[in-house]
Write an enzyme that holds these catalytic residues in place. Structure first.
Site, PDB file in Angstrom:
ATOM      1  N   ASP A   1      24.989  14.299  30.218  1.00 25.67           N
ATOM      2  CA  ASP A   1      25.763  13.081  29.963  1.00 25.67           C
ATOM      3  C   ASP A   1      24.861  11.862  30.012  1.00 25.67           C
ATOM      4  O   ASP A   1      24.258  11.565  31.044  1.00 25.67           O
ATOM      5  CB  ASP A   1      26.860  12.926  31.029  1.00 25.67           C
ATOM      6  CG  ASP A   1      27.689  11.670  30.792  1.00 25.67           C
ATOM      7  OD1 ASP A   1      28.573  11.731  29.911  1.00 25.67           O
ATOM      8  OD2 ASP A   1      27.426  10.638  31.428  1.00 25.67           O
TER       9      ASP A   1
ATOM     10  N   TYR B   1      22.266   3.558  29.295  1.00 20.46           N
ATOM     11  CA  TYR B   1      21.372   4.101  30.330  1.00 20.46           C
ATOM     12  C   TYR B   1      19.891   4.019  29.955  1.00 20.46           C
ATOM     13  O   TYR B   1      19.022   4.277  30.781  1.00 20.46           O
ATOM     14  CB  TYR B   1      21.706   5.582  30.643  1.00 20.46           C
ATOM     15  CG  TYR B   1      23.123   5.864  31.090  1.00 20.46           C
ATOM     16  CD1 TYR B   1      24.009   4.843  31.435  1.00 20.46           C
ATOM     17  CD2 TYR B   1      23.594   7.171  31.179  1.00 20.46           C
ATOM     18  CE1 TYR B   1      25.315   5.112  31.821  1.00 20.46           C
ATOM     19  CE2 TYR B   1      24.898   7.441  31.576  1.00 20.46           C
ATOM     20  CZ  TYR B   1      25.746   6.413  31.886  1.00 20.46           C
ATOM     21  OH  TYR B   1      27.037   6.698  32.273  1.00 20.46           O
TER      22      TYR B   1
ATOM     23  N   LYS C   1      27.376   7.550  24.707  1.00 16.80           N
ATOM     24  CA  LYS C   1      28.493   6.590  24.669  1.00 16.80           C
ATOM     25  C   LYS C   1      28.080   5.309  23.963  1.00 16.80           C
ATOM     26  O   LYS C   1      26.914   4.894  24.044  1.00 16.80           O
ATOM     27  CB  LYS C   1      28.934   6.235  26.102  1.00 16.80           C
ATOM     28  CG  LYS C   1      29.066   7.434  27.023  1.00 16.80           C
ATOM     29  CD  LYS C   1      29.558   7.082  28.418  1.00 16.80           C
ATOM     30  CE  LYS C   1      29.403   8.258  29.367  1.00 16.80           C
ATOM     31  NZ  LYS C   1      28.081   8.367  29.990  1.00 16.80           N
TER      32      LYS C   1
ATOM     33  N   HIS D   1      32.544   3.717  25.648  1.00 14.32           N
ATOM     34  CA  HIS D   1      32.172   3.619  27.072  1.00 14.32           C
ATOM     35  C   HIS D   1      33.229   2.865  27.902  1.00 14.32           C
ATOM     36  O   HIS D   1      33.582   3.274  29.002  1.00 14.32           O
ATOM     37  CB  HIS D   1      30.805   2.939  27.188  1.00 14.32           C
ATOM     38  CG  HIS D   1      30.048   3.299  28.430  1.00 14.32           C
ATOM     39  ND1 HIS D   1      28.679   3.420  28.456  1.00 14.32           N
ATOM     40  CD2 HIS D   1      30.459   3.585  29.693  1.00 14.32           C
ATOM     41  CE1 HIS D   1      28.287   3.747  29.684  1.00 14.32           C
ATOM     42  NE2 HIS D   1      29.353   3.852  30.447  1.00 14.32           N
TER      43      HIS D   1
HETATM   44  N1  LIG Z   1      31.504   6.485  31.932  1.00 16.95           N
HETATM   45  C1  LIG Z   1      31.094   5.657  32.876  1.00 16.95           C
HETATM   46  O1  LIG Z   1      31.418   4.464  32.890  1.00 16.95           O
HETATM   47  C2  LIG Z   1      30.208   6.195  33.971  1.00 16.95           C
HETATM   48  C3  LIG Z   1      30.004   5.423  35.127  1.00 16.95           C
HETATM   49  C4  LIG Z   1      29.201   5.958  36.128  1.00 16.95           C
HETATM   50  C5  LIG Z   1      28.620   7.211  35.973  1.00 16.95           C
HETATM   51  N2  LIG Z   1      28.812   7.921  34.818  1.00 16.95           N
HETATM   52  C6  LIG Z   1      28.169   9.260  34.611  1.00 16.95           C
HETATM   53  O2  LIG Z   1      28.477  10.088  35.726  1.00 16.95           O
HETATM   54  C7  LIG Z   1      27.272  10.582  36.308  1.00 16.95           C
HETATM   55  C8  LIG Z   1      27.437  10.823  37.787  1.00 16.95           C
HETATM   56  O3  LIG Z   1      27.842   9.646  38.452  1.00 16.95           O
HETATM   57  P1  LIG Z   1      26.890   8.819  39.441  1.00 16.95           P
HETATM   58  O4  LIG Z   1      25.485   9.068  39.096  1.00 16.95           O
HETATM   59  O5  LIG Z   1      27.363   7.427  39.396  1.00 16.95           O
HETATM   60  O6  LIG Z   1      27.279   9.368  40.887  1.00 16.95           O
HETATM   61  P2  LIG Z   1      27.352  10.818  41.615  1.00 16.95           P
HETATM   62  O7  LIG Z   1      27.013  11.883  40.682  1.00 16.95           O
HETATM   63  O8  LIG Z   1      28.646  10.850  42.338  1.00 16.95           O
HETATM   64  O9  LIG Z   1      26.243  10.664  42.741  1.00 16.95           O
HETATM   65  C9  LIG Z   1      24.873  10.668  42.453  1.00 16.95           C
HETATM   66  C10 LIG Z   1      24.125  10.528  43.780  1.00 16.95           C
HETATM   67  O10 LIG Z   1      24.378  11.667  44.598  1.00 16.95           O
HETATM   68  C11 LIG Z   1      23.126  12.270  44.993  1.00 16.95           C
HETATM   69  N3  LIG Z   1      23.334  13.722  44.987  1.00 16.95           N
HETATM   70  C12 LIG Z   1      23.444  14.547  43.926  1.00 16.95           C
HETATM   71  N4  LIG Z   1      23.693  15.793  44.317  1.00 16.95           N
HETATM   72  C13 LIG Z   1      23.729  15.776  45.662  1.00 16.95           C
HETATM   73  C14 LIG Z   1      23.946  16.776  46.633  1.00 16.95           C
HETATM   74  N5  LIG Z   1      24.196  18.042  46.314  1.00 16.95           N
HETATM   75  N6  LIG Z   1      23.924  16.404  47.950  1.00 16.95           N
HETATM   76  C15 LIG Z   1      23.715  15.110  48.306  1.00 16.95           C
HETATM   77  N7  LIG Z   1      23.492  14.114  47.412  1.00 16.95           N
HETATM   78  C16 LIG Z   1      23.515  14.449  46.096  1.00 16.95           C
HETATM   79  C17 LIG Z   1      22.119  11.821  43.959  1.00 16.95           C
HETATM   80  O11 LIG Z   1      20.850  11.711  44.554  1.00 16.95           O
HETATM   81  P3  LIG Z   1      19.604  12.647  44.107  1.00 16.95           P
HETATM   82  O12 LIG Z   1      19.239  12.224  42.698  1.00 16.95           O
HETATM   83  O13 LIG Z   1      18.582  12.295  45.124  1.00 16.95           O
HETATM   84  O14 LIG Z   1      20.069  14.062  44.178  1.00 16.95           O
HETATM   85  C18 LIG Z   1      22.637  10.432  43.586  1.00 16.95           C
HETATM   86  O15 LIG Z   1      22.172   9.460  44.499  1.00 16.95           O
HETATM   87  C19 LIG Z   1      26.253   9.491  35.954  1.00 16.95           C
HETATM   88  O16 LIG Z   1      24.926   9.914  36.118  1.00 16.95           O
HETATM   89  C20 LIG Z   1      26.647   9.199  34.536  1.00 16.95           C
HETATM   90  O17 LIG Z   1      26.145  10.205  33.666  1.00 16.95           O
HETATM   91  C21 LIG Z   1      29.623   7.439  33.826  1.00 16.95           C
END
Ligand SMILES: NC(=O)c1ccc[n+]([C@@H]2O[C@H](COP(=O)([O-])OP(=O)(O)OC[C@H]3O[C@@H](n4cnc5c(N)ncnc54)[C@H](OP(=O)(O)O)[C@@H]3O)[C@@H](O)[C@H]2O)c1
Length: 277
Positions: free
Chosen positions: A48, A53, A78, A111
Site C-alpha cells: 500500500d 508518500y 492513491k 485518498h
Molecule cells: N489512507 C490513508 O489516509 C492512510 C493514513 C495512514 C496510513 N495509511 C496506510 O496504512 C499503513 C499503516 O498505518 P501506519 O503506518 O500509520 O500505522 P500502523 O501500521 O498502525 O503502525 C506502524 C508502526 O507500528 C510499528 N510496528 C509494526 N509492526 C509492529 C509489531 N509487530 N510490533 C510492534 N510495533 C510494530 C512500526 O514500527 P517498525 O517500522 O519499527 O516496525 C510503526 O512504527 C501506512 O503505512 C499506509 O500505507 C493510509
C-alpha cells in the site's frame, strides 16, 4: 492472479489480499527492498502506497529488482487532494503508474473525499478502470455521507473504503454501512501506531494464544473480514504481523476487544481536510 488463501472478494469480482504491507514513511531504497523481500517471503502480496508518500519510485525499483511475478503482486496507490482540486487526475494516475514501473494498477483510491471534487474524480476513475489500466477502484477516508453522495452520482460502488480502524477507533456505523453495501473495508493504522501495545487486555489475550498484542489486534480485524496493512520497516515485525491466520479469537475475546473503542483517531487528518471532518 495468485494471492493465496487469505483474500477478500471485491464487488467487481476481483480478489484482494487480507494482509498487506503499509509503506507510509518508508523512504529509503534499501529499507523498501528488504521490507518487500521479507514481506513476500512471509506470504504478503499487497503493498500500500500513495503519491503523497513519495516512495512510488522506490517501490517500483524494489519490485523490479526482486523479480516478483506481476500476477503475485497487488499494488495499491492513491490520488492526492491537490490533483483532485486541480483536476489533473488522469495525468496524476499515469505518473504514479510510471513511477511504480507498472503497466496496470491493482487498486487506485481517492485518498481523501475533497468536497465538491470527489464525484468528478470518480468519473475519471471509472474511465481509467474501463480502459483496463486499473483493476479495482475505491476510496479512502470516506464517511457514510460521502458514500451516499457518490451513490447519487454514479452506479459504480467503490470496491474498497480504506479507513483508520483498530481496537481503539472502530467506527461501527461506517463499517456496517460498507459491509451492507458491498464495500470491502481496509484498515489503515491497524496497530494504532503502537497505542495498544501495552494494553493489559491485549497482553492477556495474547498470552492465551502465544501471540503479541499486535497480532491480536490484526487478528481481531481479519476475523471480521477486514483487510489490514500494518507498516513496518523491521524484518521481525513484518514476519510477526503475517502470523495471524493460524489461530482464532473466541467470541468473548472479540467482544472484549470491541469494548476498547474510544472513538478517537490516532492518526492525523491533513491540514487541507481538517475543516471538512
Ligand atoms: N489512507 C490513508 O489516509 C492512510 C493514513 C495512514 C496510513 N495509511 C496506510 O496504512 C499503513 C499503516 O498505518 P501506519 O503506518 O500509520 O500505522 P500502523 O501500521 O498502525 O503502525 C506502524 C508502526 O507500528 C510499528 N510496528 C509494526 N509492526 C509492529 C509489531 N509487530 N510490533 C510492534 N510495533 C510494530 C512500526 O514500527 P517498525 O517500522 O519499527 O516496525 C510503526 O512504527 C501506512 O503505512 C499506509 O500505507 C493510509
Amino acid at each position: 492472479m495468485s494471492f493465496g488463501n487469505h483474500i477478500i472478494q471485491l464487488n467487481d469480482t476481483r480478489e484482494m489480499p487480507l494482509l498487506g504491507l503499509g509503506a507510509y514513511k518508508t523512504l529509503d531504497d534499501t529499507e523498501l527492498k528488504q521490507g518487500i523481500l521479507e514481506a513476500f517471503s512471509c506470504g504478503y502480496h499487497l503493498i500500500d502506497t500513495a503519491s503523497f508518500y513519495k516512495n512510488e519510485e522506490g517501490i517500483g525499483r524494489a519490485i523490479k529488482a526482486l523479480s516478483i511475478p506481476r500476477s503475485e503482486l497487488f499494488i495499491t496507490t492513491k490520488l492526492w487532494n491537490t490533483a483532485q482540486r486541480i483536476g489533473n487526475i488522469e495525468d496524476s494516475f499515469y505518473r504514479s503508474l510510471e513511477r511504480l514501473g507498472l503497466d496496470y494498477l491493482d487498486l487506485y483510491l481517492i485518498h481523501w473525499p475533497v468536497p465538491g471534487c470527489f464525484c468528478n474524480t470518480w468519473q475519471v476513475f471509472e474511465k481509467l478502470q474501463s480502459s483496463g489500466v486499473i483493476k479495482s477502484i475505491g476510496v479512502s477516508n470516506f464517511s457514510i455521507h460521502d458514500l451516499e453522495l457518490l451513490k447519487e452520482a454514479s452506479d459504480i460502488t467503490p470496491a474498497v473504503n480504506q479507513i483508520e480502524m483498530h481496537p481503539l477507533f472502530q467506527n461501527p456505523e461506517l463499517i456496517s454501512y460498507c459491509q451492507t453495501n458491498g464495500i470491502a473495508i481496509q484498515a489503515y493504522a491497524p496497530l494504532a501506531r503502537g497505542a495498544y501495545a501495552n494494553s493489559p487486555l491485549m497482553i492477556e489475550i495474547g498470552k492465551q494464544h502465544q501471540k503479541t498484542p499486535a497480532q491480536i489486534g490484526l487478528r481481531w480485524l481479519v476475523q471480521q473480514n477486514i483487510s489490514v496493512i500494518p507498516k513496518s520497516g523491521q524484518k521481525n515485525h513484518i514476519e510477526e504481523n503475517s502470523k495471524i491466520f493460524d489461530f482464532s479469537l473466541t467470541e468473548e475475546e472479540m467482544s472484549a476487544i470491541s469494548a476498547m473503542n474510544t472513538g478517537q483517531r490516532i492518526t492525523g487528518v491533513p491540514e487541507d481536510m481538517v475543516p471538512y471532518l
